[in-house]
Design a protein around this motif. Structure first.
Motif, short mmCIF file in Angstrom:
data_model
loop_
_atom_site.label_atom_id
_atom_site.label_comp_id
_atom_site.label_asym_id
_atom_site.label_seq_id
_atom_site.Cartn_x
_atom_site.Cartn_y
_atom_site.Cartn_z
N ILE A 178 -11.44 3.55 -10.27
CA ILE A 178 -10.73 4.22 -9.18
C ILE A 178 -10.89 3.45 -7.88
CG2 ILE A 178 -10.67 6.30 -7.74
CD1 ILE A 178 -11.35 7.93 -10.22
N ASN A 179 -12.09 2.93 -7.61
CA ASN A 179 -12.31 2.19 -6.37
C ASN A 179 -11.48 0.91 -6.31
OD1 ASN A 179 -13.96 3.89 -4.93
ND2 ASN A 179 -15.87 3.00 -5.65
N ILE A 180 -11.31 0.26 -7.44
CA ILE A 180 -10.47 -0.94 -7.48
C ILE A 180 -9.04 -0.58 -7.09
CG2 ILE A 180 -9.37 -2.62 -9.02
CD1 ILE A 180 -12.03 -2.70 -10.59
N ILE A 181 -8.55 0.53 -7.64
CA ILE A 181 -7.18 0.98 -7.35
C ILE A 181 -7.04 1.37 -5.88
CG2 ILE A 181 -5.44 2.73 -7.86
CD1 ILE A 181 -6.64 2.87 -10.71
N LEU A 182 -8.02 2.13 -5.35
CA LEU A 182 -7.94 2.58 -3.97
C LEU A 182 -8.04 1.42 -2.99
CD1 LEU A 182 -10.08 5.85 -4.07
CD2 LEU A 182 -7.59 5.65 -3.97
N ARG A 183 -8.83 0.41 -3.35
CA ARG A 183 -8.97 -0.77 -2.49
C ARG A 183 -7.62 -1.50 -2.38
NH1 ARG A 183 -13.22 -2.54 -4.92
NH2 ARG A 183 -14.72 -1.37 -3.67
N ASN A 184 -6.93 -1.60 -3.49
CA ASN A 184 -5.62 -2.25 -3.49
C ASN A 184 -4.55 -1.36 -2.87
OD1 ASN A 184 -6.65 -4.51 -4.82
ND2 ASN A 184 -6.27 -3.63 -6.85
N ALA A 185 -4.73 -0.05 -2.99
CA ALA A 185 -3.72 0.90 -2.48
C ALA A 185 -3.59 0.82 -0.97
CB ALA A 185 -4.09 2.32 -2.89
N ALA A 186 -4.65 0.39 -0.29
CA ALA A 186 -4.62 0.32 1.17
C ALA A 186 -3.47 -0.54 1.68
CB ALA A 186 -5.95 -0.23 1.69
N ASN A 187 -3.05 -1.52 0.87
CA ASN A 187 -1.96 -2.41 1.26
C ASN A 187 -0.69 -2.18 0.44
OD1 ASN A 187 -3.58 -3.88 3.19
ND2 ASN A 187 -4.60 -4.83 1.44
N ASP A 188 -0.64 -1.06 -0.27
CA ASP A 188 0.52 -0.76 -1.12
C ASP A 188 1.44 0.22 -0.41
OD1 ASP A 188 2.35 -0.09 -3.04
OD2 ASP A 188 0.90 0.37 -4.60
N PRO A 189 2.68 -0.19 -0.10
CA PRO A 189 3.61 0.71 0.60
C PRO A 189 3.92 1.98 -0.19
CG PRO A 189 4.72 -1.29 -0.15
CD PRO A 189 3.26 -1.53 -0.31
N ILE A 190 3.82 1.91 -1.52
CA ILE A 190 4.08 3.10 -2.35
C ILE A 190 3.01 4.16 -2.06
CG2 ILE A 190 4.16 4.00 -4.71
CD1 ILE A 190 5.30 1.30 -5.57
N TRP A 191 1.75 3.74 -1.98
CA TRP A 191 0.66 4.67 -1.67
C TRP A 191 0.81 5.23 -0.26
CZ3 TRP A 191 -3.26 7.22 -3.99
CH2 TRP A 191 -4.30 7.70 -3.20
N GLN A 192 1.16 4.38 0.69
CA GLN A 192 1.33 4.83 2.07
C GLN A 192 2.48 5.83 2.18
OE1 GLN A 192 -0.97 4.08 4.20
NE2 GLN A 192 -1.94 2.69 2.74
N LYS A 193 3.55 5.58 1.46
CA LYS A 193 4.70 6.51 1.46
C LYS A 193 4.29 7.84 0.87
CE LYS A 193 9.51 6.90 -0.03
NZ LYS A 193 10.62 6.24 -0.79
N LEU A 194 3.48 7.78 -0.17
CA LEU A 194 2.98 8.99 -0.84
C LEU A 194 2.17 9.84 0.13
CD1 LEU A 194 1.12 8.80 -4.28
CD2 LEU A 194 0.09 10.02 -2.38
#
Length: 225
Positions: free
Chosen positions: A204-220
């Motif tokens: 989960i931490n690997i995913i969340l670390r990458n999510a910080a720069n993912d526009p899909i996560w930010q849009k979510l």
């Protein structure tokens, strides 16, 4: 399948249990898409029932959207914790007609405060126990808005995520409330993980670390603001 518990049955975190709508469901859908080893499923559980599982050592899943302080684990020794999934603020909200400025729990002495049943509020709970603050429980923060409008409480503690959602989706409420310049609290919402599930935490931490720069996560995240 890994159970992921939440006791926050409120917008925007959980909008509809039956249809799986809400921010937490969207977060878990993202985690499911970004990893191949685990599948996470959200389950609502009232805080008291969750505490029974935790205190008896029978917790059989994760807990989303919580903070180490709320589980007496400030040193992060009792459980594993992920990186934050989001930041939130507990705002002190009052009626526009009777605005209240919060300067610490003691500034609420003698007041009737709208809170959510079963939730812990740092500093406020202690003064309630001493009889200095009157606690007026509601089943949800949404009910606290109604109580403020009816003049049944002096102020309420409401999370910023919920406040923004309610104002966005109920425009008739806009302009009726005052938010104190000083919030009650500001905190990260994380995922609590039992100590034996180290690999799950790492994934989960690997995913969340990458999510910080993912526009899909930010849009979510921003979809509910």
């Amino acid at each position: 399948m890994i159970k992921v518990y939440s006791y926050h049955l409120k917008p925007p975190l959980i909008l509809d249990q039956a249809t799986g709508r809400g921010l937490y469901n969207d977060m878990l859908s993202y985690l499911n898409k970004e990893n191949t080893g685990y599948r996470f499923e959200l389950i609502y559980l009232p805080r008291r029932r969750l505490d029974l599982l935790v205190n008896s050592g029978q917790l059989d899943g994760l807990v989303i959207g919580v903070n180490p302080v709320w589980f007496n684990d400030k040193e992060e020794q009792k459980f594993l914790w992920t990186l934050p999934v989001m930041n939130d603020i507990d705002e002190v909200v009052s009626s526009k007609n009777r605005p209240f400025e919060f300067t610490g729990a003691k500034s609420m002495n003698g007041m009737r405060i709208g809170l959510v049943l079963g939730y812990y509020y740092f500093g406020v709970n202690e003064l309630i126990a001493e009889g200095k603050i009157l606690r007026d429980d509601a089943s949800s923060e949404e009910h606290s808005f109604r109580k403020l409008m009816a003049g049944r409480i002096d102020a309420a503690i409401i999370s910023r995520s919920n406040y923004d959602y309610e104002m966005k989706n109920h425009p008739e409420l806009q302009g009726l409330f005052h938010i104190s310049k000083n919030p009650h609290d500001q905190y990260d919402r994380q995922i609590l993980i039992p100590l034996h599930m180290t690999k799950v935490q790492q994934q989960i931490n690997i995913i969340l670390r990458n999510a910080a720069n993912d526009p899909i996560w930010q849009k979510l995240i921003n979809a509910y603001r």
